[in-house]
Design a protein around this motif. Structure first.
Motif, mmCIF file in Angstrom:
data_model
loop_
_atom_site.group_PDB
_atom_site.id
_atom_site.type_symbol
_atom_site.label_atom_id
_atom_site.label_comp_id
_atom_site.label_asym_id
_atom_site.label_seq_id
_atom_site.Cartn_x
_atom_site.Cartn_y
_atom_site.Cartn_z
ATOM 1 N N GLN A 13 1.201 -1.321 -0.271
ATOM 2 C CA GLN A 13 -0.184 -0.209 0.117
ATOM 3 C C GLN A 13 1.071 1.780 -0.358
ATOM 4 O OE1 GLN A 13 -2.550 0.120 3.450
ATOM 5 N NE2 GLN A 13 -3.892 -1.844 2.240
ATOM 6 N N PRO A 14 0.270 2.811 -0.725
ATOM 7 C CA PRO A 14 1.281 3.657 -0.634
ATOM 8 C C PRO A 14 1.108 4.029 0.951
ATOM 9 C CG PRO A 14 -1.057 3.472 -1.680
ATOM 10 C CD PRO A 14 -0.562 2.589 -1.343
ATOM 11 N N GLY A 15 2.789 4.834 1.091
ATOM 12 C CA GLY A 15 3.236 4.387 2.208
ATOM 13 C C GLY A 15 4.070 3.128 3.434
ATOM 14 N N GLY A 16 3.600 2.550 2.478
ATOM 15 C CA GLY A 16 4.794 1.077 3.066
ATOM 16 C C GLY A 16 5.591 0.777 1.802
ATOM 17 N N SER A 17 6.608 -0.283 3.022
ATOM 18 C CA SER A 17 8.143 -0.188 2.412
ATOM 19 C C SER A 17 8.165 -1.846 1.945
ATOM 20 C CB SER A 17 9.128 -0.626 4.037
ATOM 21 O OG SER A 17 8.428 0.875 4.624
ATOM 22 N N LEU A 18 9.366 -2.562 1.340
ATOM 23 C CA LEU A 18 9.894 -3.040 0.536
ATOM 24 C C LEU A 18 11.243 -3.440 0.685
ATOM 25 C CD1 LEU A 18 7.605 -4.152 -2.524
ATOM 26 C CD2 LEU A 18 7.294 -5.465 -0.670
ATOM 27 N N PHE A 67 15.111 5.995 -0.778
ATOM 28 C CA PHE A 67 15.083 4.450 -0.828
ATOM 29 C C PHE A 67 16.466 4.035 -0.464
ATOM 30 C CE2 PHE A 67 12.669 3.627 -4.549
ATOM 31 C CZ PHE A 67 11.377 3.606 -4.536
ATOM 32 N N THR A 68 17.092 3.380 0.018
ATOM 33 C CA THR A 68 18.266 3.272 0.021
ATOM 34 C C THR A 68 18.964 2.068 -0.144
ATOM 35 O OG1 THR A 68 17.849 3.943 2.477
ATOM 36 C CG2 THR A 68 20.338 2.980 2.520
ATOM 37 N N ILE A 69 19.918 2.496 -1.063
ATOM 38 C CA ILE A 69 21.234 1.101 -1.404
ATOM 39 C C ILE A 69 21.883 0.985 -0.195
ATOM 40 C CG2 ILE A 69 22.090 2.998 -2.783
ATOM 41 C CD1 ILE A 69 22.275 0.197 -4.818
ATOM 42 N N SER A 70 22.070 -0.777 -0.703
ATOM 43 C CA SER A 70 22.856 -0.749 0.288
ATOM 44 C C SER A 70 24.010 -2.463 -0.336
ATOM 45 C CB SER A 70 22.740 -1.311 1.783
ATOM 46 O OG SER A 70 22.557 -2.190 2.149
ATOM 47 N N ARG A 71 24.631 -2.935 0.700
ATOM 48 C CA ARG A 71 25.700 -3.989 0.128
ATOM 49 C C ARG A 71 26.139 -4.673 0.707
ATOM 50 N NH1 ARG A 71 29.872 -2.427 -5.236
ATOM 51 N NH2 ARG A 71 30.649 -4.102 -4.807
ATOM 52 N N ASP A 72 26.701 -6.376 0.647
ATOM 53 C CA ASP A 72 27.381 -6.809 1.829
ATOM 54 C C ASP A 72 28.167 -7.937 0.627
ATOM 55 O OD1 ASP A 72 28.451 -9.665 2.989
ATOM 56 O OD2 ASP A 72 26.553 -9.243 3.755
ATOM 57 N N ASN A 73 29.264 -7.055 0.329
ATOM 58 C CA ASN A 73 30.468 -7.779 -0.446
ATOM 59 C C ASN A 73 31.260 -9.386 -0.145
ATOM 60 O OD1 ASN A 73 30.261 -5.314 -2.027
ATOM 61 N ND2 ASN A 73 32.322 -4.316 0.010
ATOM 62 N N ALA A 74 30.304 -10.068 1.742
ATOM 63 C CA ALA A 74 31.263 -11.013 1.381
ATOM 64 C C ALA A 74 29.732 -12.236 0.994
ATOM 65 C CB ALA A 74 31.328 -11.341 2.958
ATOM 66 N N LYS A 75 28.617 -11.457 0.914
ATOM 67 C CA LYS A 75 27.994 -12.606 0.020
ATOM 68 C C LYS A 75 27.307 -11.305 -1.001
ATOM 69 C CE LYS A 75 25.593 -12.881 4.441
ATOM 70 N NZ LYS A 75 23.801 -12.468 5.594
ATOM 71 N N ASN A 76 28.641 -11.061 -1.643
ATOM 72 C CA ASN A 76 27.244 -10.727 -2.847
ATOM 73 C C ASN A 76 26.280 -10.102 -3.330
ATOM 74 O OD1 ASN A 76 30.293 -11.810 -4.054
ATOM 75 N ND2 ASN A 76 30.006 -13.217 -4.859
ATOM 76 N N THR A 77 25.956 -9.382 -2.474
ATOM 77 C CA THR A 77 24.295 -9.233 -2.530
ATOM 78 C C THR A 77 24.301 -7.410 -2.738
ATOM 79 O OG1 THR A 77 24.107 -11.305 -1.008
ATOM 80 C CG2 THR A 77 21.751 -9.569 -1.102
ATOM 81 N N VAL A 78 23.446 -7.147 -3.534
ATOM 82 C CA VAL A 78 23.203 -6.130 -2.788
ATOM 83 C C VAL A 78 21.445 -5.565 -2.798
ATOM 84 C CG1 VAL A 78 22.583 -6.435 -5.565
ATOM 85 C CG2 VAL A 78 22.861 -3.754 -4.457
ATOM 86 N N TYR A 79 20.640 -4.907 -1.597
ATOM 87 C CA TYR A 79 20.092 -4.663 -1.469
ATOM 88 C C TYR A 79 19.091 -3.027 -1.457
ATOM 89 C CZ TYR A 79 21.468 -8.460 1.695
ATOM 90 O OH TYR A 79 21.891 -9.288 2.032
ATOM 91 N N LEU A 80 17.866 -3.618 -1.944
ATOM 92 C CA LEU A 80 17.113 -1.703 -2.485
ATOM 93 C C LEU A 80 16.322 -1.653 -0.886
ATOM 94 C CD1 LEU A 80 17.326 1.020 -3.467
ATOM 95 C CD2 LEU A 80 15.766 -0.199 -5.139
ATOM 96 N N GLN A 81 16.395 -1.169 0.151
ATOM 97 C CA GLN A 81 15.239 -0.484 0.698
ATOM 98 C C GLN A 81 14.371 0.663 0.719
ATOM 99 O OE1 GLN A 81 14.395 -2.045 3.746
ATOM 100 N NE2 GLN A 81 12.751 -1.181 3.703
ATOM 101 N N MET A 82 13.367 0.155 0.069
ATOM 102 C CA MET A 82 11.841 1.423 0.072
ATOM 103 C C MET A 82 10.967 1.676 1.009
ATOM 104 S SD MET A 82 11.589 -0.269 -3.538
ATOM 105 C CE MET A 82 10.831 -1.681 -3.488
#
Length: 121
Positions: A13-18, A67-82
């Motif tokens: 829903q509008p205002g929510g997060s993923l 939005f916030t982008i982050s990464r875990d280099n040990a896991k080869n993973t990128v995230y996007l907190q919205m």
């Protein structure tokens, strides 16, 4: 062979997060810049956010402060907190990774399969 697997999309829903995740696996020597793009129906694919190997970030004006982008280099993973999602954020979100393969030592851009984010009441 390199694979990028995305997860975390859905209906909110509008205002929510993923939170989106994108994990790279396979024959990887080194990962450089990681990024998220999005493509709404009938529109071009646009850059949302980037993060360098050292952690420097950059955002599109439309998502700055939400939005916030982050990464875990040990896991080869990128995230996007919205957070504070709006209907206009509705799109297919793609991760993009600049990396060098370990088998061929070839460097190139790789794309995830895309994950749908729908913001609607």
């Amino acid at each position: 062979q390199v694979q990028l697997v995305e997860s975390g999309g859905g209906l909110v829903q509008p205002g929510g997060s993923l939170r989106l995740s994108c994990a790279a696996s396979g024959s990887i020597f080194s990962i450089y810049t990681m990024a998220w793009y999005r493509q709404a129906p009938g529109k071009q694919r646009d850059l949302v956010a980037t993060i360098t190997r050292g952690g420097s970030t950059n955002y599109a004006d439309s998502v700055e402060d939400r939005f916030t982008i982050s990464r875990d280099n040990a896991k080869n993973t990128v995230y996007l907190q919205m957070n504070s999602l709006k209907p206009e954020d509705t799109a297919v979100y793609y991760c993009n990774v600049d990396l060098r393969e370990s088998s061929s030592y070839r460097r190139g851009d790789y794309w995830g399969q895309g994950t749908q984010v729908t913001v609607s009441s």
